[in-house]
Design an enzyme around this catalytic site. Structure first.
Site, mmCIF file in Angstrom:
data_model
loop_
_atom_site.group_PDB
_atom_site.id
_atom_site.type_symbol
_atom_site.label_atom_id
_atom_site.label_comp_id
_atom_site.label_asym_id
_atom_site.label_seq_id
_atom_site.Cartn_x
_atom_site.Cartn_y
_atom_site.Cartn_z
ATOM 1 N N ASP A 168 0.835 -1.193 0.000
ATOM 2 C CA ASP A 168 0.000 0.000 0.000
ATOM 3 C C ASP A 168 0.874 1.248 0.000
ATOM 4 O O ASP A 168 1.786 1.375 0.811
ATOM 5 C CB ASP A 168 -0.895 -0.017 1.253
ATOM 6 C CG ASP A 168 -2.074 0.932 1.154
ATOM 7 O OD1 ASP A 168 -1.984 1.929 0.424
ATOM 8 O OD2 ASP A 168 -3.081 0.668 1.824
ATOM 9 N N HIS A 214 -0.558 4.481 0.047
ATOM 10 C CA HIS A 214 -1.391 5.622 0.422
ATOM 11 C C HIS A 214 -0.745 6.397 1.567
ATOM 12 O O HIS A 214 -0.823 5.986 2.719
ATOM 13 C CB HIS A 214 -2.795 5.148 0.821
ATOM 14 C CG HIS A 214 -3.583 4.638 -0.338
ATOM 15 N ND1 HIS A 214 -3.543 3.329 -0.713
ATOM 16 C CD2 HIS A 214 -4.392 5.279 -1.207
ATOM 17 C CE1 HIS A 214 -4.331 3.175 -1.780
ATOM 18 N NE2 HIS A 214 -4.855 4.339 -2.093
#
Length: 139
Positions: free
Chosen positions: A14, A16
């Site tokens: 991930d 983000h």
């Protein structure tokens, strides 16, 4: 009062970073010492950082929907390395698809997490829980 140390990061594949930066800022402003290991973090990186800094809490974030897979076994790895009682929080988009959050929460609690947060949880909620769980009283 002794400053509590938190390891913060985004687990798995991930990338983000925005929520991670917001949490870092909010937690720092709330008086915590934040060790931010950033995005694309492995379970081992969370554990190593927690051991190295004698952290009180591991805060795991995941937004890309594979949190359940990425977080499975983290509590057991903490136990194997001698930090089995560390507080563990997790939050974000933890599973793919539409799912009742209560069932998601139950799965993560069963994996050994102390607190589980749905997408969109404001930092103040986690900060209040941290103060409660760590026995911090406001001065």
């Amino acid at each position: 009062m002794e400053q509590k140390t938190l390891v913060l990061g985004v687990i798995g594949s991930d990338v983000h970073a925005v929520g991670n930066r917001i949490l870092d800022y909010a937690l720092t402003q709330a008086g915590f010492k934040v060790i931010n290991i950033g995005v694309l973090a492995t379970q081992e990186e969370f554990i190593h950082a927690a051991i190295e800094t004698n952290a009180d809490v591991i805060l795991v974030s995941s937004l890309y929907g594979h949190g359940e897979m990425d977080c499975r076994g983290l509590r057991e790895k903490c136990q194997e390395t001698g930090i089995g009682n560390i507080l563990m929080y997790v939050g974000g988009n933890l599973v793919c698809g539409k799912c009742d959050f209560e069932s998601v929460k139950e799965r993560f609690l069963a994996m050994g997490f102390d607190r589980v947060y749905p997408p969109g949880t404001m930092p103040e909620t986690a900060i209040a829980d941290l103060r409660k769980d760590l026995g911090i009283t406001k001065d």
